[in-house]
Design an enzyme around this catalytic site. Structure first.
Site, PDB file in Angstrom:
ATOM      1  N   ASP A  43     -11.342   2.091   3.850  1.00  0.00           N
ATOM      2  CA  ASP A  43     -11.667   0.665   3.685  1.00  0.00           C
ATOM      3  C   ASP A  43     -13.182   0.454   3.592  1.00  0.00           C
ATOM      4  O   ASP A  43     -13.646  -0.607   3.170  1.00  0.00           O
ATOM      5  CB  ASP A  43     -11.121  -0.153   4.876  1.00  0.00           C
ATOM      6  CG  ASP A  43      -9.761  -0.773   4.572  1.00  0.00           C
ATOM      7  OD1 ASP A  43      -9.397  -0.871   3.379  1.00  0.00           O
ATOM      8  OD2 ASP A  43      -9.060  -1.159   5.530  1.00  0.00           O
TER       9      ASP A  43
ATOM     10  N   GLN B   7      -4.710  -2.051   9.568  1.00  0.00           N
ATOM     11  CA  GLN B   7      -4.568  -3.332   8.884  1.00  0.00           C
ATOM     12  C   GLN B   7      -5.123  -4.454   9.770  1.00  0.00           C
ATOM     13  O   GLN B   7      -4.744  -4.576  10.937  1.00  0.00           O
ATOM     14  CB  GLN B   7      -3.079  -3.583   8.566  1.00  0.00           C
ATOM     15  CG  GLN B   7      -2.818  -4.813   7.731  1.00  0.00           C
ATOM     16  CD  GLN B   7      -3.367  -4.684   6.314  1.00  0.00           C
ATOM     17  OE1 GLN B   7      -3.276  -3.646   5.677  1.00  0.00           O
ATOM     18  NE2 GLN B   7      -3.956  -5.759   5.813  1.00  0.00           N
TER      19      GLN B   7
ATOM     20  N   LYS C 225       0.844  -1.208   0.000  1.00  0.00           N
ATOM     21  CA  LYS C 225       0.000   0.000   0.000  1.00  0.00           C
ATOM     22  C   LYS C 225       0.872   1.248   0.000  1.00  0.00           C
ATOM     23  O   LYS C 225       0.624   2.202  -0.740  1.00  0.00           O
ATOM     24  CB  LYS C 225      -0.930  -0.014   1.228  1.00  0.00           C
ATOM     25  CG  LYS C 225      -2.043  -1.044   1.095  1.00  0.00           C
ATOM     26  CD  LYS C 225      -2.845  -1.259   2.374  1.00  0.00           C
ATOM     27  CE  LYS C 225      -3.792  -2.440   2.184  1.00  0.00           C
ATOM     28  NZ  LYS C 225      -4.530  -2.827   3.369  1.00  0.00           N
TER      29      LYS C 225
END
Ligand code: NDP
Length: 282
Positions: A120, A97, A53
């Site tokens: 997200d 994460q 990322k």
């Protein structure tokens, strides 16, 4: 029939080039999109995802920050860090994460992220918006799968789409996105009886189970578009999907390979969500 391979790598590059123009336009107005990624602990796969990322952000001219916290970080400390980044004006997108270590309540963490920075799309507010068809942050993996269908010109409206797997991050949002594009959607789970009787009726078949090779060619309707979300590491180290590619490609009209199908699209859509979050500050 020989299927056409959906080249996720090439499509991801094409989509990123489109979004790069929007980064440049933002920079011309004095705004550099910023993404913060928090990782707690030493999970090897998570570290690779986070590095990917960060690298993708650098390639796009997006500012990124990796915040690595030790595995024994107290939940309160993580929440404090999230509060700080929620308030940071140079950070437009923020994610933690997953998975987080067991002593931390993952749901509490997701709900602590400011909904307007939740790139997200896992905060309840954004989940609700997705259900009602007004999503600002579509979850990245299913959004990437939808983009593959769009870029390949695969019709969705009026088609029968079958999604195998109902996780909150892939299967459920995928089913909703297909529904919003007017597909007739069947959502299958591990409790579904006679799975093949459903998958054989799919014009579009999306598989996200984490079970290597579970969908075989005889379970696929000739000519169907098959999107394999699965990423599974076999004992010999080989990376494979949830679809048995060799038998499936003889039947399907379109098929994604693993690796090189949905995978490259996930980060691409994360970048897109971050850029959009920055655009909304104008
Ligand atoms: P989960 O384990 O959270 O969910 C798996 C789902 O599959 C569950 O809903 C489960 O049903 C269903 N399932 C399991 N076995 C069967 C079966 N035999 N028949 C029908 N349904 C079944 O997985 P994720 O959704 O998080 O991930 C799925 C796969 O996608 C994994 O391989 C993962 O690595 C990959 N992935 C890839 C990404 C990418 O960027 N390409 C991103 C995210 C995930 P039930 O609910 O009844 O248990």
């Amino acid at each position: 029939m020989t299927s056409r391979i959906i080249d996720g790598k090439a499509i991801a590059l094409e989509v990123r080039a489109e979004w790069k123009l929007r980064v440049d336009a933002l920079k011309a107005r004095g705004i550099t999109p910023g993404l913060a990624v928090i990782i707690v602990g030493e999970d090897a796969a998570s570290k690779v995802y986070v590095s990917n990322k960060v690298k993708a952000c650098a390639d796009m001219g997006i500012h990124s920050e990796r915040i690595s916290l030790p595995a024994n970080t107290p939940e309160a400390t993580l929440l404090e860090k999230i509060t700080e980044l929620n308030a940071a004006p140079h950070i437009h997108g923020l994610l933690v994460q997953l998975p987080v270590p067991k002593h931390i309540d993952g749901n509490k963490i997701l709900e602590a992220i400011a909904p307007h920075k939740d790139v997200d799309g896992f905060h309840q507010i954004n989940v609700g918006a997705l259900v009602s068809g007004h999503s600002k942050f579509p979850p990245c993996t299913p959004a990437g799968a939808m983009k593959l269908l769009e870029k390949c010109g695969i019709a969705i409206e009026g088609k029968h789409a079958v999604v195998v797997g109902r996780s909150n991050i892939v299967g459920k949002p995928m089913a909703l996105m297909l529904l919003h594009k007017n597909a007739t959607v069947t959502l299958c789970t591990s409790k579904t009886q006679n799975l093949a009787s459903h998958t054989r009726n799919a014009d579009i078949l999306v598989v996200a189970t984490g079970k290597p090779h579970m969908i075989t060619g005889d379970m696929i309707k000739p000519g169907a578009a098959v999107i394999d979300v699965g990423i599974n590491r076999l004992p010999d180290g080989k990376l494979v999907g949830d679809v048995d590619f060799e038998s499936a490609k003889k039947v399907a009209g379109w098929i994604t390979p693993v690796p090189g199908g949905v995978g490259p699209m996930t980060i691409t859509m994360l970048l897109a969500n971050t850029i959009q979050a920055a655009e909304r500050t104008l």
